[in-house]
Design a protein around this motif. Structure first.
Motif, PDB file in Angstrom:
ATOM      1  N   THR A 169      39.294  24.476 -31.844  1.00  7.18           N
ATOM      2  CA  THR A 169      39.019  23.265 -31.400  1.00  7.18           C
ATOM      3  C   THR A 169      39.873  23.012 -29.896  1.00  7.18           C
ATOM      4  OG1 THR A 169      38.332  22.007 -33.176  1.00  7.18           O
ATOM      5  CG2 THR A 169      38.740  20.739 -31.421  1.00  7.18           C
ATOM      6  N   GLU A 170      39.352  23.239 -28.745  1.00 10.41           N
ATOM      7  CA  GLU A 170      40.202  22.939 -27.512  1.00 10.41           C
ATOM      8  C   GLU A 170      40.452  21.630 -27.039  1.00 10.41           C
ATOM      9  OE1 GLU A 170      38.160  25.206 -24.391  1.00 10.41           O
ATOM     10  OE2 GLU A 170      38.267  27.157 -25.482  1.00 10.41           O
ATOM     11  N   VAL A 171      41.889  21.594 -27.242  1.00 10.22           N
ATOM     12  CA  VAL A 171      42.170  19.934 -26.757  1.00 10.22           C
ATOM     13  C   VAL A 171      43.028  19.960 -25.635  1.00 10.22           C
ATOM     14  CG1 VAL A 171      43.358  18.014 -28.112  1.00 10.22           C
ATOM     15  CG2 VAL A 171      42.021  19.515 -29.376  1.00 10.22           C
ATOM     16  N   ALA A 172      42.817  18.719 -24.893  1.00  9.62           N
ATOM     17  CA  ALA A 172      43.903  18.625 -23.720  1.00  9.62           C
ATOM     18  C   ALA A 172      44.765  17.519 -24.149  1.00  9.62           C
ATOM     19  CB  ALA A 172      43.033  18.400 -22.426  1.00  9.62           C
ATOM     20  N   ALA A 173      46.011  17.647 -24.045  1.00  3.86           N
ATOM     21  CA  ALA A 173      47.176  16.706 -24.124  1.00  3.86           C
ATOM     22  C   ALA A 173      48.362  16.689 -23.312  1.00  3.86           C
ATOM     23  CB  ALA A 173      47.301  16.897 -25.752  1.00  3.86           C
ATOM     24  N   PRO A 174      48.993  15.513 -22.956  1.00 11.85           N
ATOM     25  CA  PRO A 174      49.956  15.227 -22.239  1.00 11.85           C
ATOM     26  C   PRO A 174      51.300  16.058 -23.076  1.00 11.85           C
ATOM     27  CG  PRO A 174      48.948  13.177 -22.289  1.00 11.85           C
ATOM     28  CD  PRO A 174      48.433  14.124 -23.257  1.00 11.85           C
ATOM     29  N   ASP A 175      52.187  16.603 -22.335  1.00 12.75           N
ATOM     30  CA  ASP A 175      53.298  17.177 -23.007  1.00 12.75           C
ATOM     31  C   ASP A 175      54.071  16.323 -23.929  1.00 12.75           C
ATOM     32  OD1 ASP A 175      54.290  15.306 -21.411  1.00 12.75           O
ATOM     33  OD2 ASP A 175      55.904  16.977 -20.410  1.00 12.75           O
ATOM     34  N   THR A 176      53.809  15.265 -23.994  1.00 10.02           N
ATOM     35  CA  THR A 176      54.674  14.100 -25.134  1.00 10.02           C
ATOM     36  C   THR A 176      53.807  14.177 -26.264  1.00 10.02           C
ATOM     37  OG1 THR A 176      53.086  12.308 -24.312  1.00 10.02           O
ATOM     38  CG2 THR A 176      55.426  12.410 -23.357  1.00 10.02           C
ATOM     39  N   VAL A 177      52.535  14.780 -26.219  1.00 14.58           N
ATOM     40  CA  VAL A 177      51.502  14.831 -27.578  1.00 14.58           C
ATOM     41  C   VAL A 177      51.372  16.232 -28.034  1.00 14.58           C
ATOM     42  CG1 VAL A 177      49.380  13.925 -28.514  1.00 14.58           C
ATOM     43  CG2 VAL A 177      50.625  12.560 -26.812  1.00 14.58           C
TER      44      VAL A 177
ATOM     45  N   VAL B 231      43.637  24.654 -33.609  1.00 12.35           N
ATOM     46  CA  VAL B 231      43.499  23.726 -32.148  1.00 12.35           C
ATOM     47  C   VAL B 231      44.109  24.215 -31.427  1.00 12.35           C
ATOM     48  CG1 VAL B 231      44.452  21.342 -31.483  1.00 12.35           C
ATOM     49  CG2 VAL B 231      43.350  21.534 -33.915  1.00 12.35           C
ATOM     50  N   GLU B 232      43.634  24.600 -30.193  1.00 11.03           N
ATOM     51  CA  GLU B 232      44.149  25.277 -28.877  1.00 11.03           C
ATOM     52  C   GLU B 232      44.520  24.233 -28.008  1.00 11.03           C
ATOM     53  OE1 GLU B 232      42.863  28.194 -25.668  1.00 11.03           O
ATOM     54  OE2 GLU B 232      42.177  28.649 -27.494  1.00 11.03           O
ATOM     55  N   VAL B 233      45.748  23.967 -27.482  1.00 10.74           N
ATOM     56  CA  VAL B 233      46.241  22.770 -26.975  1.00 10.74           C
ATOM     57  C   VAL B 233      46.444  23.320 -25.236  1.00 10.74           C
ATOM     58  CG1 VAL B 233      48.117  21.157 -26.325  1.00 10.74           C
ATOM     59  CG2 VAL B 233      47.431  21.772 -28.852  1.00 10.74           C
ATOM     60  N   THR B 234      45.848  22.546 -24.333  1.00 17.83           N
ATOM     61  CA  THR B 234      46.043  22.713 -22.999  1.00 17.83           C
ATOM     62  C   THR B 234      46.875  21.533 -22.493  1.00 17.83           C
ATOM     63  OG1 THR B 234      43.953  23.713 -22.842  1.00 17.83           O
ATOM     64  CG2 THR B 234      44.883  22.978 -20.730  1.00 17.83           C
ATOM     65  N   GLU B 235      48.286  21.789 -22.135  1.00 17.76           N
ATOM     66  CA  GLU B 235      48.697  20.705 -21.604  1.00 17.76           C
ATOM     67  C   GLU B 235      48.482  20.126 -20.230  1.00 17.76           C
ATOM     68  OE1 GLU B 235      53.132  21.152 -21.607  1.00 17.76           O
ATOM     69  OE2 GLU B 235      53.274  21.886 -23.772  1.00 17.76           O
ATOM     70  N   VAL B 236      48.240  18.967 -19.831  1.00 22.34           N
ATOM     71  CA  VAL B 236      48.282  18.214 -18.696  1.00 22.34           C
ATOM     72  C   VAL B 236      49.267  17.186 -18.203  1.00 22.34           C
ATOM     73  CG1 VAL B 236      45.725  18.518 -19.169  1.00 22.34           C
ATOM     74  CG2 VAL B 236      46.728  16.553 -19.995  1.00 22.34           C
ATOM     75  N   ALA B 237      49.199  16.774 -16.971  1.00 25.22           N
ATOM     76  CA  ALA B 237      50.369  15.835 -16.623  1.00 25.22           C
ATOM     77  C   ALA B 237      50.291  14.561 -17.151  1.00 25.22           C
ATOM     78  CB  ALA B 237      50.230  15.971 -15.069  1.00 25.22           C
ATOM     79  N   ASP B 238      48.978  14.048 -17.554  1.00 25.96           N
ATOM     80  CA  ASP B 238      48.837  12.626 -18.070  1.00 25.96           C
ATOM     81  C   ASP B 238      47.655  12.636 -18.619  1.00 25.96           C
ATOM     82  OD1 ASP B 238      47.205  12.269 -15.868  1.00 25.96           O
ATOM     83  OD2 ASP B 238      48.595  11.459 -14.494  1.00 25.96           O
ATOM     84  N   ALA B 239      47.297  11.257 -19.001  1.00 22.70           N
ATOM     85  CA  ALA B 239      45.963  10.961 -19.918  1.00 22.70           C
ATOM     86  C   ALA B 239      44.825  10.945 -18.794  1.00 22.70           C
ATOM     87  CB  ALA B 239      46.120   9.563 -20.285  1.00 22.70           C
ATOM     88  N   ASP B 240      45.016  10.488 -17.638  1.00 22.11           N
ATOM     89  CA  ASP B 240      43.887  10.679 -16.785  1.00 22.11           C
ATOM     90  C   ASP B 240      43.355  12.056 -16.761  1.00 22.11           C
ATOM     91  OD1 ASP B 240      43.918   7.890 -16.340  1.00 22.11           O
ATOM     92  OD2 ASP B 240      45.129   7.861 -14.660  1.00 22.11           O
ATOM     93  N   GLU B 241      44.403  12.857 -16.398  1.00 20.42           N
ATOM     94  CA  GLU B 241      43.903  14.368 -16.292  1.00 20.42           C
ATOM     95  C   GLU B 241      43.310  15.087 -17.455  1.00 20.42           C
ATOM     96  OE1 GLU B 241      45.780  18.714 -15.071  1.00 20.42           O
ATOM     97  OE2 GLU B 241      46.991  16.934 -14.845  1.00 20.42           O
TER      98      GLU B 241
END
Length: 340
Positions: free
Chosen positions: A57-65, A75-85
């Protein structure tokens, strides 16, 4: 001493019995039924095997999460800058879902998905977080699609397998002049009704075998929850199948009564074939359209497929299936009177 003439029920019973015995003794019928049941069992076992294979499952999440998700298998995590992204990636369908911090949530997290939250992700978290759907009404429901294909295919194949022999049998008896002998002993309505009832019983028996094969396969593969969910739709389908098939078989009998040669039968039964096939494709293409499904629930040719699906998703009132069955039975009675 003259023999007592047969009553309408007696004559109908004799014709129906002859139809059933003739088909059951056919090796082609027995072998085709066994192949169908084996195919259903093999298909369910194969679906269960592939569904148990690990998926990512590909998931986007901020670095805090992202740190919390990195330890979860599958779960494959893609780090993003914030929740909006993260939400934007979900809207662009670049990821399956996004996990963002949420102070208002009891778990401190919210899963953002397009139409449906990934079940694997929900099960992986210790507590199910709040779920936010970006576009919940635009989703494609695999369950509706699968039910539409399964019910539609079974009804269409059964109608063609057991319906067309009714027309063929009527034409054969007319061509060989056997019909003239039969009509001296039994009424025309009894002859047609017996053929229709006999083939309906055979088709219903095959449906019961299919339901039993599905139930046994789901139990063997430990999919009892799915079996519990499909129990009511399968029973409704069997009930509507009888009403719908009675009408289809009656129409085949009526078309057979229109011609006197086997060479002409393909042209006369073609419209009935279209009537059987068109609702099947309509239910598949419009299975998620409430208006079209509601209309087809009252059309005798499509009701055996559309009404059970609506009942499964609680989209029909309690009186709707009763009214639909009554309409089908009235139409069947009218057609058999016309055919006789």
């Amino acid at each position: 001493m003259n023999a007592q003439p047969l009553s309408l029920p007696q004559a109908t019973y004799l014709v129906a019995e002859r139809e059933v015995v003739t088909r059951v003794r056919s090796k082609a019928f027995v072998i085709s039924t066994l192949i169908l049941l084996i195919g259903i069992i093999a298909g369910i076992i194969a679906m269960n095997f592939f569904s148990e294979r690990e998926t990512t499952t590909e998931v986007a999440a901020p670095d805090t999460v992202s740190a919390q998700l990195a330890e979860i298998d599958g779960v494959e995590v893609t780090e993003v800058a914030d929740a909006d992204e993260a939400r934007q990636l979900v809207e662009d369908e670049a990821v399956d879902a996004a996990v963002v911090p949420d102070e208002d949530s009891t778990t401190g997290l919210t899963i953002v998905a397009l139409t449906e939250a990934p079940s694997e992700l929900l099960q992986s978290l210790s507590q199910a977080p709040q779920v936010e759907l970006v576009n919940p009404d635009a989703g494609w429901s695999p369950i509706r699609y699968i039910l539409a294909i399964a019910f539609g295919l079974v009804f269409m194949m059964s109608a063609m397998t057991f319906g067309s022999p009714v027309a063929t049998s009527v034409v054969e008896e007319k061509q060989t002049r056997v019909i003239e002998i039969l009509l001296t002993a039994i009424p025309a309505r009894a002859l047609l009704a017996g053929k229709v009832i006999g083939n309906t019983l055979l088709a219903l028996a095959q449906i019961i075998l299919i339901v039993a094969a599905v139930a046994v396969s789901l139990i063997v593969t430990d999919q009892t929850e799915m079996l519990a969910g499909l129990g009511a739709p399968l029973l409704w389908f069997a009930l509507f199948f009888v009403a719908g098939f009675l009408l289809i078989a009656t129409m085949f009998a009526a078309t057979g009564a229109l011609v006197s040669r086997q060479e002409d039968i393909s042209q006369t039964i073609a419209p009935v074939m279209y009537i059987v096939m068109i609702p099947y494709f309509l239910v598949i293409f419009f299975n998620d359209n409430p208006l079209v499904m509601a209309i087809m629930s009252y059309v005798p040719f499509s009701a055996p497929v559309s009404m059970p699906i609506r009942l499964f998703f609680n989209e029909a009132q309690w009186w709707e299936p009763i009214l639909s069955i009554v309409i089908s039975l009235i139409a069947c009675a009218l057609v058999i009177m016309l055919a006789a």
